[in-house]
Every structure is written in structure tokens, then in C-alpha cells.
Design a protein around this motif. Structure first.
Motif, mmCIF file in Angstrom:
data_model
loop_
_atom_site.group_PDB
_atom_site.id
_atom_site.type_symbol
_atom_site.label_atom_id
_atom_site.label_comp_id
_atom_site.label_asym_id
_atom_site.label_seq_id
_atom_site.Cartn_x
_atom_site.Cartn_y
_atom_site.Cartn_z
ATOM 1 N N LEU A 109 0.094 4.396 0.748
ATOM 2 C CA LEU A 109 -0.287 5.513 1.609
ATOM 3 C C LEU A 109 0.779 5.824 2.653
ATOM 4 O O LEU A 109 1.111 6.987 2.877
ATOM 5 C CB LEU A 109 -1.625 5.229 2.294
ATOM 6 N N SER A 110 1.342 4.820 3.281
ATOM 7 C CA SER A 110 2.350 5.084 4.312
ATOM 8 C C SER A 110 3.601 5.715 3.713
ATOM 9 O O SER A 110 4.235 6.563 4.347
ATOM 10 C CB SER A 110 2.709 3.793 5.041
ATOM 11 N N SER A 128 0.831 -1.195 0.000
ATOM 12 C CA SER A 128 0.000 0.000 0.000
ATOM 13 C C SER A 128 0.873 1.255 0.000
ATOM 14 O O SER A 128 1.780 1.382 0.815
ATOM 15 C CB SER A 128 -0.891 -0.010 1.231
ATOM 16 N N TYR A 130 3.626 7.682 1.005
ATOM 17 C CA TYR A 130 3.286 9.065 0.672
ATOM 18 C C TYR A 130 3.262 9.938 1.925
ATOM 19 O O TYR A 130 3.701 11.079 1.894
ATOM 20 C CB TYR A 130 1.934 9.140 -0.041
#
Length: 93
Positions: A85-86, A83, A88
Motif C-alpha cells: 500500500l505505501s 505491504s 502504491y
């Protein structure tokens, strides 16, 4: 039978429980915020991935599917499997 609305007195503090949780949790996250990078078995891998994300974003690729310099220079599709998100959020910090 109608109920009267609950009266809020001068000592009613609805913000107090969340504030206490935030203050008490600062003690547990302070070592992460103040110290060096924690020594973990995969910490350097995440650091390399963050470096590659930075290079891709500076090159204009908003969602890089392959990090070109990983995998011995052949590229590795990190964000196809993990993923993003972490990464970013870490890049913004």
C-alpha cells in the motif's frame, strides 16, 4: 423526564478542533513536503522499489510479486514480504 435537545448557539464551531489539529500539524510535516528526500539508512532501497513498481505497472502487471531487476538480476519477491500500500500511494504521488 425528557431532555430538551442541545441548542447550538452562533458560536458553536464543531469543525474548529479538527482544523486546529490540521493547521498545527503542518509545521511538523512541512520539512517532508518541501525539502529533498530525507537521508535515511533505507531510503534508496525504497526508491529502487518504487522504480521497480513503476516499471511493473507500466508493463501491465497490477500486483507484481517479483521485481525482476532486484537481487542481482534474479528478481526479488519484495511484495511477498512487505505491504504494497505505501508503495502504491507513493507511486500515485
Amino acid at each position: 423526564m425528557s431532555r430538551s435537545p442541545r441548542q447550538q448557539g452562533p458560536l458553536s464551531l464543531p469543525w474548529l478542533p479538527p482544523a486546529l489539529v490540521a493547521i498545527l500539524s503542518l509545521g511538523s510535516i512541512a520539512p517532508l513536503l518541501l525539502g529533498p528526500l530525507p537521508a535515511t539508512h533505507d531510503g534508496l532501497h525504497h526508491l529502487f522499489r518504487l522504480f521497480e513498481l513503476d516499471r511493473s505497472l507500466r508493463a501491465g502487471v497490477l500486483y507484481p510479486r517479483i521485481f525482476a531487476d532486484m537481487g542481482f538480476g534474479y528478481g526479488y519477491p519484495v511484495l511477498n514480504f512487505y505491504s504494497p500500500l505505501s508503495y502504491y500511494l507513493a507511486w500515485l504521488a
